[in-house]
Design a protein around this motif. Structure first.
Motif, short mmCIF file in Angstrom:
data_model
loop_
_atom_site.label_atom_id
_atom_site.label_comp_id
_atom_site.label_asym_id
_atom_site.label_seq_id
_atom_site.Cartn_x
_atom_site.Cartn_y
_atom_site.Cartn_z
N GLN A 81 0.83 -1.21 0.00
CA GLN A 81 0.00 0.00 0.00
C GLN A 81 0.86 1.26 0.00
O GLN A 81 0.56 2.22 -0.70
CB GLN A 81 -0.93 0.01 1.21
N ALA A 82 1.93 1.24 0.79
CA ALA A 82 2.82 2.40 0.84
C ALA A 82 3.49 2.61 -0.52
O ALA A 82 3.63 3.76 -0.98
CB ALA A 82 3.87 2.21 1.93
N GLY A 83 3.88 1.54 -1.19
CA GLY A 83 4.49 1.66 -2.52
C GLY A 83 3.52 2.24 -3.53
O GLY A 83 3.90 3.08 -4.35
N ARG A 84 2.26 1.77 -3.49
CA ARG A 84 1.25 2.33 -4.41
C ARG A 84 1.02 3.81 -4.13
O ARG A 84 0.86 4.61 -5.06
CB ARG A 84 -0.06 1.55 -4.27
N PHE A 85 1.00 4.18 -2.85
CA PHE A 85 0.80 5.58 -2.48
C PHE A 85 1.93 6.45 -3.00
O PHE A 85 1.70 7.52 -3.56
CB PHE A 85 0.68 5.70 -0.95
N VAL A 86 3.17 6.00 -2.85
CA VAL A 86 4.33 6.76 -3.32
C VAL A 86 4.29 6.91 -4.84
O VAL A 86 4.55 7.99 -5.38
CB VAL A 86 5.64 6.11 -2.84
N ARG A 87 3.95 5.82 -5.56
CA ARG A 87 3.85 5.91 -7.02
C ARG A 87 2.75 6.89 -7.44
O ARG A 87 2.92 7.66 -8.39
CB ARG A 87 3.58 4.53 -7.61
N ARG A 88 1.62 6.89 -6.72
CA ARG A 88 0.53 7.79 -7.05
C ARG A 88 0.95 9.24 -6.82
O ARG A 88 0.67 10.12 -7.64
CB ARG A 88 -0.69 7.46 -6.20
N MET A 89 1.64 9.52 -5.71
CA MET A 89 2.10 10.88 -5.42
C MET A 89 3.12 11.34 -6.47
O MET A 89 3.12 12.50 -6.88
CB MET A 89 2.72 10.96 -4.03
N LYS A 90 4.00 10.44 -6.90
CA LYS A 90 4.97 10.79 -7.95
C LYS A 90 4.24 11.13 -9.25
O LYS A 90 4.61 12.06 -9.96
CB LYS A 90 5.95 9.65 -8.17
#
Length: 108
Positions: free
Chosen positions: A31-40
């Motif tokens: 979930q944290a990885g998906r969040f970081v990709r979305r913010m990028k």
């Protein structure tokens, strides 16, 4: 970017294992990885929109260029470089040790 060392990272990982448990930790990491990709992705879209709105002269614009610390640092270094190039004006001299600057009562 976050200025986190190896020791701090180990403590964060230990706390995450204790709080989340080893069975939920992989799900949380995903979930944290998906969040970081979305913010990028959001940051990339914002940068591209800024470039498009500002025109071709700002085609090399990066979001880190808009950081106030970098802007101030750039302007200060530019001003210092210009000040080094300016000749000393006639009639001006540095104050001697202990000498007070001139005082103009009419200017206050």
């Amino acid at each position: 970017m976050f200025d986190i060392g190896l020791g701090e990272l180990a403590i964060i990982a230990l706390v995450a294992v204790l709080v989340l448990g080893p069975e939920r930790l992989p799900e949380f990491a995903a979930q944290a990885g998906r969040f970081v990709r979305r913010m990028k992705g959001y940051a990339d879209v914002a940068r591209d929109e800024l470039r498009r709105e500002l025109g071709p002269e700002y085609s090399d614009l990066e979001l880190r260029d808009l950081d106030p610390r970098n802007l101030v640092r750039k302007h200060i270094t530019d001003a210092m470089a210009l000040a080094d190039d300016e000749p000393v004006r006639e009639g001006l001299r540095p104050l001697a040790e202990g000498e007070l600057p001139p005082y103009d009562a009419d200017a206050t």
